[in-house]
Design a protein around this motif. Structure first.
Motif, short mmCIF file in Angstrom:
data_model
loop_
_atom_site.label_atom_id
_atom_site.label_comp_id
_atom_site.label_asym_id
_atom_site.label_seq_id
_atom_site.Cartn_x
_atom_site.Cartn_y
_atom_site.Cartn_z
N ASN A 14 0.85 -1.14 0.06
CA ASN A 14 -0.09 0.14 -0.09
C ASN A 14 1.00 1.32 0.08
O ASN A 14 0.42 2.28 -0.08
CB ASN A 14 -0.86 -0.05 1.22
N SER A 15 2.36 1.15 0.02
CA SER A 15 3.19 2.32 0.21
C SER A 15 3.14 2.60 -1.40
O SER A 15 4.03 3.54 -1.68
CB SER A 15 4.26 1.82 0.81
N LYS A 130 10.82 8.55 9.60
CA LYS A 130 12.03 8.15 8.61
C LYS A 130 11.68 7.90 7.44
O LYS A 130 12.47 7.99 6.46
CB LYS A 130 12.65 7.14 9.77
N ARG A 131 10.46 7.21 7.29
CA ARG A 131 10.19 6.86 5.85
C ARG A 131 9.92 8.55 5.08
O ARG A 131 10.67 8.41 3.89
CB ARG A 131 8.59 6.10 5.83
N ASP A 132 9.58 9.37 5.58
CA ASP A 132 9.38 10.58 5.00
C ASP A 132 10.57 11.29 4.77
O ASP A 132 10.85 12.15 3.49
CB ASP A 132 8.38 11.66 5.67
N GLU A 167 -1.08 6.12 9.01
CA GLU A 167 -1.26 5.11 7.90
C GLU A 167 -1.42 3.69 8.21
O GLU A 167 -0.83 3.47 9.20
CB GLU A 167 0.03 5.68 6.82
N THR A 168 -1.99 3.01 7.42
CA THR A 168 -2.21 1.57 7.56
C THR A 168 -0.95 0.85 7.23
O THR A 168 -0.18 1.23 6.41
CB THR A 168 -3.28 0.93 6.37
N GLY A 193 -6.11 -4.14 3.40
CA GLY A 193 -4.79 -4.01 2.37
C GLY A 193 -3.49 -4.05 2.93
O GLY A 193 -2.73 -3.59 2.44
N ILE A 194 -3.41 -4.88 4.19
CA ILE A 194 -2.27 -5.17 4.84
C ILE A 194 -1.65 -6.66 4.27
O ILE A 194 -2.24 -7.44 4.31
CB ILE A 194 -2.27 -5.26 6.22
N ILE A 195 -0.62 -6.57 3.38
CA ILE A 195 0.25 -7.57 3.03
C ILE A 195 0.70 -8.67 4.13
O ILE A 195 1.25 -8.14 5.15
CB ILE A 195 1.30 -7.51 2.13
N ILE A 196 0.28 -9.93 4.25
CA ILE A 196 0.82 -10.78 5.31
C ILE A 196 2.13 -11.54 4.65
O ILE A 196 2.12 -12.13 3.73
CB ILE A 196 -0.35 -11.93 5.40
#
Length: 286
Positions: A14-15, A130-132, A167-168, A193-196
């Motif tokens: 989702n990113s 830190k992502r930003d 954010e999710t 929408g979260i990948i497992i």
């Protein structure tokens, strides 16, 4: 029928970034560099480490020495709960970058929820910052698990992120295999929408159950290959681990066959809920 997928097939987070659908786990690996080197040489493009594993340095070395462009390799690491907190997280992200000797980390996970709500959210906010700043590409969680019989005991860890209007998570990495299927938390992640990612997909090498042996015989594949294939057909991203290069390679030879509906049903019937876990399940964390 052979699967059209390969080790380098990706799923979109989702990113917006892509993640290879199989990764190499390196927990408790005393031969990390040979295992990672063999994996990368034979098509893996996804390695899952953590500060707690104490092998980020080895993973970084294997990535650099592989000769594969950095942007083609997906590297995950994690921050463990004793180190949670906003400023602490900033420091530990920089520590991971220094140990790995890479300029960015593809996926950074909260390793477990055991620090409590306030510190979990501080840590998550710090990872987003830190992502930003460009040193992390995607942020997720790990061990935000479900457990039975209390079917909502793990979901509240994910719900607190939503309630804080953050954010999710891109990923939730949990223990998943036929004996420990965590169906309610899997359903929640899919709905949001979260990948497992599935860790311990090989049940720590315990292939003794008759159903696993029967499916291995009927498919003509090893028990390890059957379990990785089961995980893929469930829509998970499995992270099989081994310290032995030949097993690292064999574990990923799963794209020339598919398990039949009957075989999948047999494996699905092995679920023991929380009692089927072979690692830990921190679902009772406050």
């Amino acid at each position: 029928m052979a699967s059209p997928f390969t080790l380098q097939t990706t799923v979109k987070l989702n990113s917006g970034y892509e993640m290879p659908i199989v990764g190499l786990g390196v927990f408790e690996n005393d031969h990390c560099i040979p295992a990672c080197s063999a994996a990368l040489k034979h098509g893996y493009r996804h390695i899952d480490t953590a500060e707690y594993y104490r092998n980020e340095v080895d993973v970084g070395r294997a990535v650099r020495e592989s000769g594969i462009p950095r942007e083609e390799i997906f590297v995950t690491t994690k921050i463990y709960h004793p180190d949670h907190g906003y400023e602490s997280t900033f420091s530990h992200v920089e520590n991971s970058l220094a140990k790995l000797q890479i300029s960015y980390i593809d996926l950074y996970l909260i390793h477990s929820p055991l620090s409590g709500r306030e510190k979990r959210l501080q840590t998550y906010r710090a990872l987003l910052a830190k992502r930003d700043a460009g040193v992390i590409r995607s942020v997720g969680v790990s061990n935000y698990m479900n457990g039975l019989p209390s079917t909502d005991s793990g979901v509240h860890h994910l719900e607190e992120i939503r309630e804080a209007e953050l954010e999710t998570p891109a990923v939730n990495q949990i223990e998943l295999h036929p004996f420990c299927q965590q169906r309610p938390i899997v359903a929640y992640c899919k709905d949001h929408g979260i990948i497992i990612q599935a860790y311990s997909p090989l049940i720590r090498g315990d292939f003794s159950h008759p159903v696993i042996q029967d499916v291995s015989k009927s498919s003509g594949k090893s028990p390890a290959q059957v379990l990785v294939r089961w995980s893929l057909q469930k829509g998970y991203v499995p992270l099989p681990k081994s310290s032995q290069p030949n097993r690292v390679i064999d574990n990923a030879r799963v794209f020339d066959f598919e398990l039949s509906d009957e075989e999948m049903t047999k494996l699905d019937g092995l679920d023991k809920g929380r009692n089927g876990c072979v690692t830990w399940n921190p679902v009772d964390a406050p």
